[in-house]
Write an enzyme that holds these catalytic residues in place. Structure first.
Site, PDB file in Angstrom:
ATOM      1  N   CYS A 110       0.730  -0.910  -0.087  1.00  0.00           N
ATOM      2  CA  CYS A 110       0.319  -0.145  -0.067  1.00  0.00           C
ATOM      3  C   CYS A 110       0.690   1.386   0.023  1.00  0.00           C
ATOM      4  O   CYS A 110      -0.082   2.219  -0.326  1.00  0.00           O
ATOM      5  CB  CYS A 110      -0.643   0.132   0.934  1.00  0.00           C
ATOM      6  SG  CYS A 110      -2.286  -1.601   1.478  1.00  0.00           S
ATOM      7  N   HIS A 247      -2.904   6.907   2.987  1.00  0.00           N
ATOM      8  CA  HIS A 247      -4.160   5.488   2.718  1.00  0.00           C
ATOM      9  C   HIS A 247      -5.115   5.394   3.206  1.00  0.00           C
ATOM     10  O   HIS A 247      -5.293   5.217   4.118  1.00  0.00           O
ATOM     11  CB  HIS A 247      -3.284   4.505   2.460  1.00  0.00           C
ATOM     12  CG  HIS A 247      -3.020   3.086   2.554  1.00  0.00           C
ATOM     13  ND1 HIS A 247      -3.762   2.914   1.341  1.00  0.00           N
ATOM     14  CD2 HIS A 247      -3.495   2.189   3.619  1.00  0.00           C
ATOM     15  CE1 HIS A 247      -4.069   1.585   1.176  1.00  0.00           C
ATOM     16  NE2 HIS A 247      -3.759   1.314   2.269  1.00  0.00           N
ATOM     17  N   ASN A 277     -10.735  -0.672  -0.505  1.00  0.00           N
ATOM     18  CA  ASN A 277      -8.631  -0.125  -0.425  1.00  0.00           C
ATOM     19  C   ASN A 277      -8.001  -0.570  -1.509  1.00  0.00           C
ATOM     20  O   ASN A 277      -8.659  -2.000  -1.572  1.00  0.00           O
ATOM     21  CB  ASN A 277      -8.157  -1.398   1.188  1.00  0.00           C
ATOM     22  CG  ASN A 277      -6.840  -0.990   1.275  1.00  0.00           C
ATOM     23  OD1 ASN A 277      -6.271  -1.037   0.323  1.00  0.00           O
ATOM     24  ND2 ASN A 277      -6.075  -1.655   2.608  1.00  0.00           N
TER      25      ASN A 277
END
Ligand code: ACO
Length: 320
Positions: A110, A247, A277
């Site tokens: 990520c 994020h 996500n």
């Protein structure tokens, strides 16, 4: 002196999406649980590979920058779900945009997009490169066990890209910090590449597995400490940060992060409701959405931070 400015941006979001209610038709879950625990309402699911999503986002970013692919000096593609391990999928994007330059993938999960921007900005500031394309792209739906509600509801597919260019005008990327905590390697993983029988899709190691509560804690610690470090390094006060683009893993992680940093929630860009996500793609997609809405204005200061498998973390400060 050269500065690294973002001059183009673009995203690619697959047309089909799954709402929380859609998921509840085939697993024990509910819109109420998913929304209240994560902030997610829907996620997009791709029928095409990561490199296709990456190429579409890249073309939008190049068009927005007003440059041709042939002008690029380097392509950096961050992904934890590339369609092939070799060749890298940056080379697929390169072929699709008509570039003749260096091209490589990075896997920092990520945090990968911020790793890429940091690296690109250093190459530009050193004089090595003038125009660099940085992409974050994922097709994580392929790596999900759709019978496991603990993981399946969280992720989505998508891509975002930016063009960074050398400019003499002061600003652009002010600084960045990268970190990795190998002690946490086992709490978030997908061991696809190490499977003896890679075609045995029933093996749980194939799929993304994690310890959600441990990641929750470490995400806040990791993003918080690197954000503080980059602010100090660049001599910028947190009160002078106009926008935080974190994020997007869980809205509660973002809430806790900004509250601990004593930054008002209104200054955080949060779009997890629409995408889930998307790992390396969350930050470039959030940048695109914030710009599309006209939220980010010239001269503003933006702090971006991320956390992911590795356990990687990254924080980046830039002026728009
Ligand atoms: N629907 C309904 N119930 C569920 C679901 C679901 N989709 N998933 C879990 N539950 C149940 C559990 O079985 C458990 O039931 P029990 O109490 O009867 O045992 C209950 O809900 C609570 O589960 P917890 O895991 O304690 O829930 P928590 O509040 O910790 O939220 C979550 C879980 C959303 C995964 C959270 O820990 C989280 O977001 N963690 C970090 C994000 C993350 O791990 N991302 C992975 C990628 S890494 C990155 O991007 C940074």
């Amino acid at each position: 002196m050269q500065y690294a400015h973002i001059t183009g941006w673009g995203k690619a979001v697959p047309p089909s999406s799954l709402t929380n209610d859609d998921l509840a038709t085939f697993m024990e879950t509910s819109d109420e649980w998913i929304k209240s625990r994560t902030g997610i309402s829907k996620r997009h699911i791709s029928h095409v590979n990561t490199s296709v999503l990456a190429s579409v986002a890249a073309k939008h970013a190049l068009a927005a920058a007003g440059i041709d692919g042939s002008e690029l000096d380097l392509i950096i593609l961050a992904s934890a779900s590339p369609d092939t391990l070799i060749p890298n999928i940056a080379s697929t994007v390169q072929a699709n945009v008509g570039a003749t330059c260096g091209a490589f993938d990075i896997n920092a999960a990520c945090s990968g997009f911020l790793y890429g921007i940091g690296l690109a900005s250093s190459l530009i500031k050193s004089g090595q490169n003038k125009k660099v394309l940085v992409i974050g792209a994922e097709r994580l739906s392929f790596y999900l066990d759709w019978s496991r509600r603990e993981t399946a509801v969280l992720f989505g597919d998508g891509a975002g890209a930016v063009v960074l260019e050398a400019r003499e005008e002061e600003g652009g990327v002010l600084g960045y910090e990268l970190n990795n905590d190998p002690d946490g390697r086992e709490i978030l993983k997908s061991s696809f590449g190490s499977q003896i029988d890679r075609l045995d899709a029933s093996s749980l190691d194939f799929y993304i597995q994690f310890n959600g509560q441990e990641i929750f804690k470490r995400a806040i610690q990791g993003m918080g400490s690197l954000s503080a470090k980059v602010l100090e390094k660049c001599n910028v006060d947190k009160d002078d940060v106009d926008w935080v683009i974190p994020h997007q893993a869980n809205e509660r992680i973002i809430d806790t992060l900004v509250s601990r940093m004593k930054i008002p929630k209104e200054r955080a860009i949060v779009n997890i409701a629409n995408y889930g996500n998307t790992s390396a793609a969350t930050i470039p997609i959030a940048i695109c959405d914030a710009l599309d809405k006209g939220l980010i204005k010239p001269g503003q200061t933006i702090l971006s931070c991320a956390f992911g498998a590795g356990l990687t973390s990254a924080a980046l400060l830039f002026k728009w």
